[in-house]
Design a protein around this motif. Structure first.
Motif, mmCIF file in Angstrom:
data_model
loop_
_atom_site.group_PDB
_atom_site.id
_atom_site.type_symbol
_atom_site.label_atom_id
_atom_site.label_comp_id
_atom_site.label_asym_id
_atom_site.label_seq_id
_atom_site.Cartn_x
_atom_site.Cartn_y
_atom_site.Cartn_z
ATOM 1 N N PHE A 460 -11.590 9.941 -52.809
ATOM 2 C CA PHE A 460 -11.769 8.589 -52.278
ATOM 3 C C PHE A 460 -12.227 7.630 -53.377
ATOM 4 O O PHE A 460 -11.823 6.458 -53.397
ATOM 5 C CB PHE A 460 -12.753 8.611 -51.112
ATOM 6 C CG PHE A 460 -12.142 9.024 -49.805
ATOM 7 C CD1 PHE A 460 -11.892 8.103 -48.809
ATOM 8 C CD2 PHE A 460 -11.783 10.340 -49.577
ATOM 9 C CE1 PHE A 460 -11.318 8.471 -47.604
ATOM 10 C CE2 PHE A 460 -11.202 10.741 -48.387
ATOM 11 C CZ PHE A 460 -10.970 9.802 -47.395
ATOM 12 N N ALA A 461 -13.046 8.112 -54.288
ATOM 13 C CA ALA A 461 -13.489 7.267 -55.396
ATOM 14 C C ALA A 461 -12.316 6.916 -56.313
ATOM 15 O O ALA A 461 -12.200 5.774 -56.793
ATOM 16 C CB ALA A 461 -14.595 7.973 -56.181
ATOM 17 N N ARG A 462 -11.442 7.889 -56.584
ATOM 18 C CA ARG A 462 -10.266 7.603 -57.415
ATOM 19 C C ARG A 462 -9.344 6.602 -56.736
ATOM 20 O O ARG A 462 -8.733 5.755 -57.398
ATOM 21 C CB ARG A 462 -9.503 8.902 -57.710
ATOM 22 C CG ARG A 462 -10.186 9.812 -58.702
ATOM 23 C CD ARG A 462 -9.260 10.931 -59.145
ATOM 24 N NE ARG A 462 -8.849 11.798 -58.046
ATOM 25 C CZ ARG A 462 -9.535 12.865 -57.649
ATOM 26 N NH1 ARG A 462 -10.658 13.200 -58.250
ATOM 27 N NH2 ARG A 462 -9.090 13.611 -56.648
ATOM 28 N N ALA A 463 -9.242 6.689 -55.421
ATOM 29 C CA ALA A 463 -8.416 5.723 -54.697
ATOM 30 C C ALA A 463 -8.965 4.309 -54.863
ATOM 31 O O ALA A 463 -8.207 3.349 -55.083
ATOM 32 C CB ALA A 463 -8.341 6.100 -53.221
ATOM 33 N N ASP A 464 -10.261 4.157 -54.782
ATOM 34 C CA ASP A 464 -10.873 2.842 -54.991
ATOM 35 C C ASP A 464 -10.587 2.330 -56.400
ATOM 36 O O ASP A 464 -10.312 1.137 -56.603
ATOM 37 C CB ASP A 464 -12.383 2.922 -54.763
ATOM 38 C CG ASP A 464 -12.751 3.051 -53.292
ATOM 39 O OD1 ASP A 464 -11.923 2.692 -52.433
ATOM 40 O OD2 ASP A 464 -13.870 3.533 -53.001
ATOM 41 N N ALA A 465 -10.649 3.240 -57.382
ATOM 42 C CA ALA A 465 -10.405 2.835 -58.770
ATOM 43 C C ALA A 465 -8.966 2.379 -58.964
ATOM 44 O O ALA A 465 -8.706 1.380 -59.651
ATOM 45 C CB ALA A 465 -10.720 3.998 -59.708
ATOM 46 N N LEU A 466 -8.021 3.078 -58.361
ATOM 47 C CA LEU A 466 -6.621 2.674 -58.502
ATOM 48 C C LEU A 466 -6.361 1.366 -57.774
ATOM 49 O O LEU A 466 -5.603 0.510 -58.258
ATOM 50 C CB LEU A 466 -5.696 3.769 -57.968
ATOM 51 C CG LEU A 466 -4.198 3.474 -58.078
ATOM 52 C CD1 LEU A 466 -3.782 3.178 -59.521
ATOM 53 C CD2 LEU A 466 -3.371 4.629 -57.515
ATOM 54 N N ALA A 487 -7.768 7.590 -48.704
ATOM 55 C CA ALA A 487 -7.427 8.244 -49.966
ATOM 56 C C ALA A 487 -6.031 7.882 -50.444
ATOM 57 O O ALA A 487 -5.584 8.394 -51.467
ATOM 58 C CB ALA A 487 -7.545 9.759 -49.812
ATOM 59 N N ASN A 488 -5.320 7.003 -49.726
ATOM 60 C CA ASN A 488 -4.002 6.529 -50.153
ATOM 61 C C ASN A 488 -4.122 5.116 -50.720
ATOM 62 O O ASN A 488 -4.899 4.299 -50.214
ATOM 63 C CB ASN A 488 -3.010 6.497 -48.985
ATOM 64 C CG ASN A 488 -2.656 7.877 -48.480
ATOM 65 O OD1 ASN A 488 -3.066 8.883 -49.060
ATOM 66 N ND2 ASN A 488 -1.906 7.938 -47.396
ATOM 67 N N VAL A 489 -3.317 4.838 -51.746
ATOM 68 C CA VAL A 489 -3.250 3.490 -52.316
ATOM 69 C C VAL A 489 -1.823 2.997 -52.142
ATOM 70 O O VAL A 489 -0.877 3.633 -52.603
ATOM 71 C CB VAL A 489 -3.643 3.498 -53.811
ATOM 72 C CG1 VAL A 489 -3.641 2.080 -54.367
ATOM 73 C CG2 VAL A 489 -5.008 4.153 -54.004
#
Length: 588
Positions: A460-466, A487-489
């Protein structure tokens, strides 16, 4: 000596590499077959050496003078093959983390079939040919363990999961009855019991591991139907009014497909409207149920979603549960994609009210690195309920007596004296069952619950970053400017002529069919170029419903190997492909 056939070639990051090995080597497999090395890939040569070393080691073992029994021929053959395959797999995993390695070496289907040499010799192939087939399988398959594989809602398996899968395959466990799968049965029960605890289900609930979320949704719907209308097992659907199912317009297609399989019919799957961010509207659910009753239908099943396939939206389960309770319907929650937030204290709030549901699905293969397919159906009702709903009383197979009604089947501390129903296959729709509980149990034991929580939270953190990188890029636009927290972008590559006024372009997308079609086509053609380049693999999707939008990129953040550099690589590659396809259009 004839040159090696095309299927022996090995792709590098850019092109196939032909074999240069021209010497013939002979060894003897433990099964007595001669192995003639008449050509193999450069990558496979160390694997053949490893296989030969394993053979020599096996023969040494066999000739030991200490009185130890020699290994069987089957064990020797397994050792030979695993030694070679292990070498290949370790190199494959290492290459996944090499920046020069592509996610896919794309070859058109007919050319690939020729390279794979898909024929069956009468006498069986030799060792080098078999190892070459192993290597070709690795070389031409999609690298799901690559950090830039973000095409589907799963990723490569963890090392311990690979080992656990190998263990269960070597044992060839079938977990339909306890007598032939005692360990697999108990491991599965332990996993399901702990999963039920995490979402607040009763300790005496039930469930099964099943091959995928679609099958879990099917078994859930079938169980609900047969529990609510037990006469269907003998009389069929003919004696009842049309049954009705309710699910959101953003839900997975398997809900509709389950209704097709069970004879309910697509016509009687009522689509419930959603909020702009993809969450089911409980008020419209109530309206749809009343409409179905007015049409003479018999409502029985409501599907809520915890992490929709496209937007990773979470339906308001507590609000939905209030509606299903009022109408006395079975509430199912499909958490196939986003349900793993159950492991995280930080994210579990997204499942608020899930303990009020009757059944729940979570797929550990999607965000936890357990190998495909591993889906867990959790049921809030005891196993006697599932057995009565789905059993066909195959007494030739299921010999164990069923527990008395109310037996506390799942509580390990229970004083219940009745023999529990350990023949788990009796709870489902089929007989043969893979030992998915073994690989889940061993993987979970290695990672720990806190380890799984960390993995989900990191996704979820990586999704926010993307999302932040997409929002900052002048050539990209998020599908939802706010409200996307899963968790999806989801985003578009914006055509050059629309970048000066992205807000106005968004409005044209939903109002102008020509602009809708243009963007849908552009995204689809970008995907073709992406596959052929093979640097990254990301899929696209449209958004259905009254607020439909055209094809956009959907990037699930489920790989733990992804770093900030990989996020930049995704953005850069999609922009580069968009620019390339746009230039091709301009010059056409």
């Amino acid at each position: 000596m004839a040159p090696p056939p095309p299927y022996l070639s090995t792709p590098s990051a850019t092109a196939p590499v032909a074999s240069t090995r021209a010497t013939a080597t002979t060894t003897t497999m433990p099964n007595g077959k001669a192995a003639m090395a008449n050509g193999t890939t450069l990558k496979a040569e160390p694997a053949i050496d490893a296989a030969h070393a394993a053979n020599d080691h096996a023969r040494t073992d066999e000739n030991t003078a200490d009185g130890a029994a020699p290994r069987s021929a089957q064990a020797q053959e397994l050792g030979t093959l695993l030694s070679a395959l292990t070498h290949m797999l370790l190199q494959h995993v290492d290459e996944n983390h090499d920046p020069a390695t592509r996610v896919l070496h794309y070859v058109p289907p007919r050319d690939l079939a020729a390279r794979l040499h898909l024929t069956f010799p009468d006498a069986g192939c030799d060792l080098p040919s078999l190892l070459a087939a192993f290597q070709s399988t690795l070389d031409y398959s999609v690298r799901t363990g690559h950090p830039l594989f973000m095409d589907k809602l799963y990723t490569g398996p963890t090392p311990v999961a690979i080992a656990a899968e190998l263990l269960s395959v070597a044992l060839n466990i079938n977990t339909h009855v306890f007598s032939v799968s005692p360990v697999g049965t108990l491991m599965e029960m332990a996993c399901l019991r702990e999963l039920r605890r995490l979402i607040g289900y009763p300790t005496n609930g039930s469930g099964l591991t099943l091959p995928g979320g679609s099958m879990s949704n099917l078994v859930a719907m079938c169980t609900a139907r047969n529990v609510m209308f037990p006469s269907i097992k003998t009389d069929g659907l003919h004696s009842l009014p049309p049954l009705a199912v309710f699910t959101s317009v953003q839900s997975h297609y398997s809900v509709e497909k389950s209704a097709m399989i069970l004879g309910i019919g697509r016509k009687y799957v009522f689509a419930v409207e959603c909020t702009p961010d993809g969450r089911m509207l409980a008020s419209d659910l109530d309206t749809q149920i009343l409409n179905a009753k007015a049409q003479g239908c018999l409502p029985f099943f409501v599907n809520a979603t915890a992490g929709t396939t496209v937007l990773c939206a979470y339906d308001p389960v507590r609000e939905i549960a209030a509606v299903t309770k009022r109408h006395q319907l079975w509430l199912h929650v499909d958490g196939s994609w986003g349900g793993t937030v159950m492991f995280s204290d930080k994210l579990r709030h997204k499942l608020d009210g899930v303990e009020l549901s009757d059944s729940y699905v979570v797929n550990p293969h999607k965000m936890l690195g357990v190998p495909l397919q591993c889906s867990c159906l959790l049921v809030a009702h005891p196993p006697t309920t599932m057995a009565r709903a789905n059993s066909s009383k195959a007494n030739y197979l299921y010999h164990a007596p069923s527990p008395a009604p109310g037996a506390n089947f799942a509580d390990p501390d229970s004083d219940e004296e009745e023999e529990p129903l350990y023949d788990l296959g009796n709870l489902g729709l089929g007989c043969g069952r893979r030992a998915d509980g073994v690989k889940l149990f061993l993987s979970w034991k290695w990672a720990g619950t806190a380890g799984y929580a960390s993995r989900v939270e990191a996704a979820f953190a990586r999704a926010d970053a993307l999302r932040a990188k997409v929002a900052a890029h002048p050539k990209l636009a998020r599908v939802m400017e706010s409200g996307e927290t899963g968790a999806n972008v989801c985003f578009w590559y914006v055509p050059a002529d629309a970048r000066a006024d992205v807000k106005g372009w968004r409005e044209r997308l939903v109002k102008d069919p020509r602009e809708f079609a243009r963007v849908a086509d552009l995204t689809a053609r970008m995907r073709v170029e992406m596959v052929q380049r093979g640097k990254i693999l990301v899929d696209y999707a449209p958004l259905p419903g009254p607020n439909a939008v055209p094809n956009f990129w959907r990037v699930p953040m489920n790989s733990p190997a992804v770093t900030d550099k990989h996020l930049d690589a995704i953005v850069d590659e999609i922009v580069a492909i968009g620019d390339l396809v746009s230039e091709q259009d301009a010059s056409a």
